[in-house]
Structure formats: structure tokens, C-alpha cells
Design a protein around this motif. Sequence first.
Motif, PDB file in Angstrom:
ATOM      1  N   PRO A  25       0.840  -1.197   0.000  1.00  0.00           N
ATOM      2  CA  PRO A  25       0.000   0.000   0.000  1.00  0.00           C
ATOM      3  C   PRO A  25       0.875   1.246   0.000  1.00  0.00           C
ATOM      4  CG  PRO A  25      -0.724  -1.572   1.681  1.00  0.00           C
ATOM      5  CD  PRO A  25       0.600  -2.054   1.163  1.00  0.00           C
ATOM      6  N   PRO A  26       0.386   2.336  -0.606  1.00  0.00           N
ATOM      7  CA  PRO A  26       1.168   3.573  -0.610  1.00  0.00           C
ATOM      8  C   PRO A  26       1.501   4.025   0.803  1.00  0.00           C
ATOM      9  CG  PRO A  26      -0.721   3.723  -2.094  1.00  0.00           C
ATOM     10  CD  PRO A  26      -0.891   2.460  -1.308  1.00  0.00           C
ATOM     11  N   LYS A  28       2.192   6.478   3.987  1.00  0.00           N
ATOM     12  CA  LYS A  28       1.458   7.636   4.486  1.00  0.00           C
ATOM     13  C   LYS A  28       2.115   8.911   3.975  1.00  0.00           C
ATOM     14  CE  LYS A  28      -0.432   9.580   8.747  1.00  0.00           C
ATOM     15  NZ  LYS A  28      -0.508   9.430  10.225  1.00  0.00           N
ATOM     16  N   ASP A  30       2.007   9.856   0.811  1.00  0.00           N
ATOM     17  CA  ASP A  30       2.080   9.778  -0.643  1.00  0.00           C
ATOM     18  C   ASP A  30       0.780  10.271  -1.262  1.00  0.00           C
ATOM     19  OD1 ASP A  30       4.543   8.722  -0.394  1.00  0.00           O
ATOM     20  OD2 ASP A  30       4.030   6.703  -1.071  1.00  0.00           O
ATOM     21  N   LYS A  31       0.867  10.729  -2.507  1.00  0.00           N
ATOM     22  CA  LYS A  31      -0.345  11.113  -3.218  1.00  0.00           C
ATOM     23  C   LYS A  31      -1.194   9.879  -3.474  1.00  0.00           C
ATOM     24  CE  LYS A  31       1.559  15.129  -5.634  1.00  0.00           C
ATOM     25  NZ  LYS A  31       1.833  15.743  -6.963  1.00  0.00           N
ATOM     26  N   PRO A  32      -2.521  10.005  -3.417  1.00  0.00           N
ATOM     27  CA  PRO A  32      -3.379   8.848  -3.670  1.00  0.00           C
ATOM     28  C   PRO A  32      -3.161   8.293  -5.075  1.00  0.00           C
ATOM     29  CG  PRO A  32      -4.640  10.654  -2.707  1.00  0.00           C
ATOM     30  CD  PRO A  32      -3.295  11.213  -3.075  1.00  0.00           C
ATOM     31  N   VAL A  33      -3.272   7.003  -5.195  1.00  0.00           N
ATOM     32  CA  VAL A  33      -3.200   6.350  -6.507  1.00  0.00           C
ATOM     33  C   VAL A  33      -4.556   6.532  -7.176  1.00  0.00           C
ATOM     34  CG1 VAL A  33      -2.907   4.165  -7.718  1.00  0.00           C
ATOM     35  CG2 VAL A  33      -1.530   4.663  -5.693  1.00  0.00           C
ATOM     36  N   THR A  57      -9.909   1.115  -0.067  1.00  0.00           N
ATOM     37  CA  THR A  57      -8.505   0.730   0.030  1.00  0.00           C
ATOM     38  C   THR A  57      -7.678   1.977   0.322  1.00  0.00           C
ATOM     39  OG1 THR A  57      -8.877  -1.012  -1.612  1.00  0.00           O
ATOM     40  CG2 THR A  57      -6.592  -0.394  -1.158  1.00  0.00           C
ATOM     41  N   PRO A  58      -6.975   2.028   1.438  1.00  0.00           N
ATOM     42  CA  PRO A  58      -6.207   3.224   1.793  1.00  0.00           C
ATOM     43  C   PRO A  58      -5.218   3.610   0.701  1.00  0.00           C
ATOM     44  CG  PRO A  58      -6.313   1.721   3.650  1.00  0.00           C
ATOM     45  CD  PRO A  58      -6.887   0.981   2.476  1.00  0.00           C
ATOM     46  N   GLY A  59      -5.170   4.911   0.406  1.00  0.00           N
ATOM     47  CA  GLY A  59      -4.210   5.410  -0.564  1.00  0.00           C
ATOM     48  C   GLY A  59      -4.695   5.419  -1.992  1.00  0.00           C
ATOM     49  N   PHE A  60      -5.995   5.126  -2.215  1.00  0.00           N
ATOM     50  CA  PHE A  60      -6.540   5.090  -3.571  1.00  0.00           C
ATOM     51  C   PHE A  60      -7.730   6.034  -3.687  1.00  0.00           C
ATOM     52  CE2 PHE A  60      -4.088   1.294  -3.428  1.00  0.00           C
ATOM     53  CZ  PHE A  60      -3.744   0.986  -4.735  1.00  0.00           C
ATOM     54  N   GLU A  61      -7.907   6.588  -4.875  1.00  0.00           N
ATOM     55  CA  GLU A  61      -9.081   7.390  -5.161  1.00  0.00           C
ATOM     56  C   GLU A  61      -9.617   7.032  -6.536  1.00  0.00           C
ATOM     57  OE1 GLU A  61      -7.740  11.435  -4.887  1.00  0.00           O
ATOM     58  OE2 GLU A  61      -7.135  11.500  -6.999  1.00  0.00           O
TER      59      GLU A  61
END
Length: 258
Positions: A25-26, A28, A30-33, A57-61
Amino acid sequence: MPRSVVPFAALVAVVLSVSFAQSEPPAKGDKPVRVAVFAGGGAAKTKGPAAAAVEKTPGFEVTLVTGEDIRAGALKDVRVLIQPGGSGAAQAKDLGEEGRAKVKQFVKDGGGYIGICAGAYLASRSYDWSLHILDAEVLDRAHWARGTGDVELRFGPKGKEFFDTKAEKLTVYYGQGPLLAPGKDDAIPDYEELATYETEIFSKGGAKPGVMKGTTAAARGSYGTGRVFCWSPHPEKTDTPEAKALFRKALLWTAGKE
């Protein structure tokens, strides 16, 4: 119809052993994937289960795109494109020849592609409207409308390792997805089979027993420098933590950096 996957050539195996490394996972901060979920013809026009699973899912948009958006260059701002369930032929029509070419180029240049049910039909090499980014044939095409319901998946050693599970089997929802088998296109690397169908559905359309069982239910491959993951069933529509975890693993890998 149990069968073994076509072995990788030695050179291809070396390349894929690197590109198939597990993603994390990206971190903390980091820009969202950014993930584009197709919402044009042949798919839901609003955020469906696939988009909801990505957003959890954390880190995604998520952004929704149509064929018109893709033809206008929308994929330049995303890392992964998801072609969800619906109609593969209708999605291909909405994309048009230009849009399909842009999707192929997106993956070839390093983008990620997840095909779910209809999106797996679209990724295959079995139709004149297919993208030909996964070296997979669709079996028993005449009986694609074979019915819907819960099925059991079986994981071999590669699938257990990839999905980080000790389970031999897992129940997921099936919605008339493609029965996949290895293709014979030398221009596309062989895919890696991660799950097969342990049980089968043949309740409609003249489908016969003994065809679906043993075919590929989950596969990952490469096209150019990009990653392709295809689901025949619907883990994102299956309301269990285990099935949701399968989807997240595939998402993380498809969006991962080498």
C-alpha cells in the motif's frame, strides 16, 4: 475440465518473476493512486461495487470515465483502469476503435488494467472487439449466459502465495464471466493462473456440466510494461472479508511500482 497452464518460456519467466513482485500500500503522505473505473456503455453509470472497493482501500481514489473521456486523454492522469462487469461487447463499442487503442497504449506504456467479468472478456483475444492484452481464450462462447450464483474457487501454490492465504477454496459470486484458458499468441506473454473454478454453473442457455470446472477464474499477466489482472467472477460483489481481500490484493499488485 482440469488442465495445466502452459509453462512460461525461460526468458519470459525471468521477466515476469520481477514484474509480479508483490506491491505494498502507498506510504502515508504519498499522493493517492488514481484509479479510473469505466462508467460508459455496457457498465453502470454510477459508482458500483468495484469503485466502492477501491475507495475502501487506503491510498486510492476513484474517477469515473466513459469511452469519450478515454478518447479525450483521461487515462494520462491515472495509474489503473478498471473495466467492470456488464457487457464486454457494449464496453468495446462505447470505447470505439480509438478508445480501445488508447487503452492498449496505456497498458503498454506501464498502466494497470483490471478486467472483471465483462472487462475480462474485453481483455481477452477471443473477439474482434477484444483488446488482446491478456493471452487468454474464452471457452464455450456459445453458452456464455450459463447462469449466475455462488461458486467455489480453488487456489494452487501460486495463488496462495499471491493472495497470502492458506485457504484451498473460497466462495465468490459468479455473474456469467468468461471461462478462460491459455491462448497461443506469441506476441503476448503467457498469463499466470492464480485461481480456478472448483464448482460450476450451467443452469441456463444450454450450458453443459463438466466445462467450467478447472478453467481460469483469476489471472495476471503483462502487456508491454504494464500489468493486467482479470477476474472471471466478482470478488468485489461478494460480501465477505475474504473476497474483498482478494480484490485488494489484485488492486495493489496492478497499481504497484517495480
